[in-house]
Design a protein around this motif. Structure first.
Motif, mmCIF file in Angstrom:
data_model
loop_
_atom_site.group_PDB
_atom_site.id
_atom_site.type_symbol
_atom_site.label_atom_id
_atom_site.label_comp_id
_atom_site.label_asym_id
_atom_site.label_seq_id
_atom_site.Cartn_x
_atom_site.Cartn_y
_atom_site.Cartn_z
ATOM 1 N N LEU A 52 0.826 -1.215 0.000
ATOM 2 C CA LEU A 52 0.000 0.000 0.000
ATOM 3 C C LEU A 52 0.859 1.264 0.000
ATOM 4 N N THR A 53 2.039 1.211 0.606
ATOM 5 C CA THR A 53 2.916 2.380 0.644
ATOM 6 C C THR A 53 4.153 2.232 -0.229
ATOM 7 N N LEU A 54 4.630 1.000 -0.430
ATOM 8 C CA LEU A 54 5.874 0.804 -1.175
ATOM 9 C C LEU A 54 5.663 0.361 -2.618
ATOM 10 N N GLY A 55 4.443 -0.076 -2.954
ATOM 11 C CA GLY A 55 4.219 -0.627 -4.287
ATOM 12 C C GLY A 55 4.951 -1.953 -4.418
ATOM 13 N N PRO A 56 5.086 -2.458 -5.650
ATOM 14 C CA PRO A 56 5.799 -3.728 -5.833
ATOM 15 C C PRO A 56 7.293 -3.528 -5.639
ATOM 16 N N SER A 57 7.842 -4.152 -4.613
ATOM 17 C CA SER A 57 9.263 -3.967 -4.315
ATOM 18 C C SER A 57 9.898 -5.235 -3.752
ATOM 19 N N GLU A 58 9.113 -6.299 -3.642
ATOM 20 C CA GLU A 58 9.584 -7.540 -3.046
ATOM 21 C C GLU A 58 9.662 -8.624 -4.123
ATOM 22 N N ILE A 59 10.286 -9.736 -3.768
ATOM 23 C CA ILE A 59 10.188 -10.929 -4.603
ATOM 24 C C ILE A 59 9.738 -12.082 -3.728
ATOM 25 N N GLN A 60 9.026 -13.009 -4.328
ATOM 26 C CA GLN A 60 8.543 -14.179 -3.616
ATOM 27 C C GLN A 60 9.661 -15.214 -3.564
ATOM 28 N N ILE A 61 9.891 -15.791 -2.367
ATOM 29 C CA ILE A 61 10.931 -16.806 -2.250
ATOM 30 C C ILE A 61 10.380 -18.162 -1.783
ATOM 31 N N GLU A 62 9.146 -18.201 -1.336
ATOM 32 C CA GLU A 62 8.421 -19.423 -0.985
ATOM 33 C C GLU A 62 6.937 -19.099 -1.111
ATOM 34 N N ASP A 63 6.071 -20.105 -0.918
ATOM 35 C CA ASP A 63 4.640 -19.870 -1.090
ATOM 36 C C ASP A 63 4.139 -18.672 -0.300
ATOM 37 N N ASP A 64 4.530 -18.545 0.956
ATOM 38 C CA ASP A 64 4.048 -17.467 1.807
ATOM 39 C C ASP A 64 5.219 -16.698 2.424
ATOM 40 N N LEU A 65 6.288 -16.517 1.643
ATOM 41 C CA LEU A 65 7.462 -15.819 2.142
ATOM 42 C C LEU A 65 8.046 -14.932 1.044
ATOM 43 N N PHE A 66 8.338 -13.702 1.420
ATOM 44 C CA PHE A 66 8.818 -12.692 0.484
ATOM 45 C C PHE A 66 10.030 -12.000 1.075
ATOM 46 N N ILE A 67 10.843 -11.374 0.210
ATOM 47 C CA ILE A 67 11.972 -10.575 0.670
ATOM 48 C C ILE A 67 11.892 -9.215 -0.011
ATOM 49 N N GLY A 68 12.102 -8.173 0.794
ATOM 50 C CA GLY A 68 12.056 -6.821 0.252
ATOM 51 C C GLY A 68 12.199 -5.782 1.346
ATOM 52 N N GLU A 74 14.255 2.332 2.653
ATOM 53 C CA GLU A 74 14.967 1.137 2.194
ATOM 54 C C GLU A 74 14.640 0.752 0.754
ATOM 55 N N ARG A 75 13.568 1.309 0.207
ATOM 56 C CA ARG A 75 13.051 0.837 -1.089
ATOM 57 C C ARG A 75 14.087 0.920 -2.210
ATOM 58 N N GLU A 76 14.657 2.077 -2.468
ATOM 59 C CA GLU A 76 15.560 2.227 -3.615
ATOM 60 C C GLU A 76 16.782 1.327 -3.501
ATOM 61 N N GLY A 77 17.365 1.199 -2.324
ATOM 62 C CA GLY A 77 18.532 0.346 -2.151
ATOM 63 C C GLY A 77 18.237 -1.129 -2.341
ATOM 64 N N SER A 78 16.987 -1.517 -2.121
ATOM 65 C CA SER A 78 16.576 -2.909 -2.268
ATOM 66 C C SER A 78 16.144 -3.243 -3.695
ATOM 67 N N MET A 79 15.715 -2.228 -4.447
ATOM 68 C CA MET A 79 15.202 -2.455 -5.799
ATOM 69 C C MET A 79 16.304 -2.908 -6.743
ATOM 70 N N MET A 80 16.034 -3.967 -7.511
ATOM 71 C CA MET A 80 17.008 -4.485 -8.466
ATOM 72 C C MET A 80 16.898 -3.783 -9.814
ATOM 73 N N HIS A 81 15.732 -3.295 -10.137
ATOM 74 C CA HIS A 81 15.460 -2.646 -11.424
ATOM 75 C C HIS A 81 15.739 -3.573 -12.593
ATOM 76 N N LEU A 82 15.420 -4.852 -12.402
ATOM 77 C CA LEU A 82 15.429 -5.804 -13.505
ATOM 78 C C LEU A 82 14.043 -5.755 -14.132
ATOM 79 N N ASN A 83 13.926 -5.123 -15.280
ATOM 80 C CA ASN A 83 12.636 -5.059 -15.954
ATOM 81 C C ASN A 83 12.293 -6.415 -16.556
ATOM 82 N N HIS A 84 11.004 -6.613 -16.819
ATOM 83 C CA HIS A 84 10.522 -7.875 -17.375
ATOM 84 C C HIS A 84 10.803 -7.971 -18.879
ATOM 85 N N SER A 85 11.101 -9.174 -19.312
ATOM 86 C CA SER A 85 11.111 -9.522 -20.731
ATOM 87 C C SER A 85 10.664 -10.969 -20.866
#
Length: 147
Positions: A52-68, A74-85
């Motif tokens: 709600l405040t950070l937008g999409p900034s995490e990645i899923q690492i298990e069914d119910d576990l995320f890292i971000g 902390e957002r910009e330092g954590s962002m990988m900026h790997l765009n989709h292809s």
């Protein structure tokens, strides 16, 4: 401060795909480690609250576990900026390490197929421009044979 780790062979800059992207500063060999996602671990409920405040900034690492990140600072330092292809040159090994899937030329944008690292129920319109573009990308695309 929470940060992702980046190879000294890459840099963040403006992307024609979307917003910021990650680019090769020099030629990169297939298999090289390029990014390690940093952040805090949290469950789906916390992820939904943070989005709600950070937008999409995490990645899923298990069914119910995320890292971000968990704070705006902390957002910009954590962002990988790997765009989709739909025809990516970077893939994930394990849950947080991103490696070159093929040789990458200096100046090339590094891209990742979002569907291969997230099994959640989501979809997005794709504009990657690849001949292999699926048009719509979903969190279930990892089930497509040959992806």
């Amino acid at each position: 401060m929470v940060r992702s780790w980046f190879s000294d062979k890459v840099e963040k800059r403006l992307s024609e795909i979307e917003g910021k992207g990650l680019f090769a500063l020099t030629d990169i060999a297939k298999g090289e480690l390029l990014v390690v996602k940093g952040g805090h671990l949290f469950d789906r409920n916390k992820r939904d609250q943070l989005s709600l405040t950070l937008g999409p900034s995490e990645i899923q690492i298990e069914d119910d576990l995320f890292i971000g990140p968990v704070t705006p600072e902390e957002r910009e330092g954590s962002m990988m900026h790997l765009n989709h292809s739909c025809e990516p040159n970077v893939g994930i090994r394990g849950q947080i390490c991103f490696h070159a899937m093929r040789d990458i030329a200096r100046g090339e944008e590094l891209t990742f197929d979002y569907a291969t690292g997230d099994a959640d129920d989501w979809q997005m319109k794709c504009a990657c421009g690849s001949f292999l573009c699926r048009g719509t990308v979903t969190g279930k695309d990892w089930q497509i044979t040959g992806l």
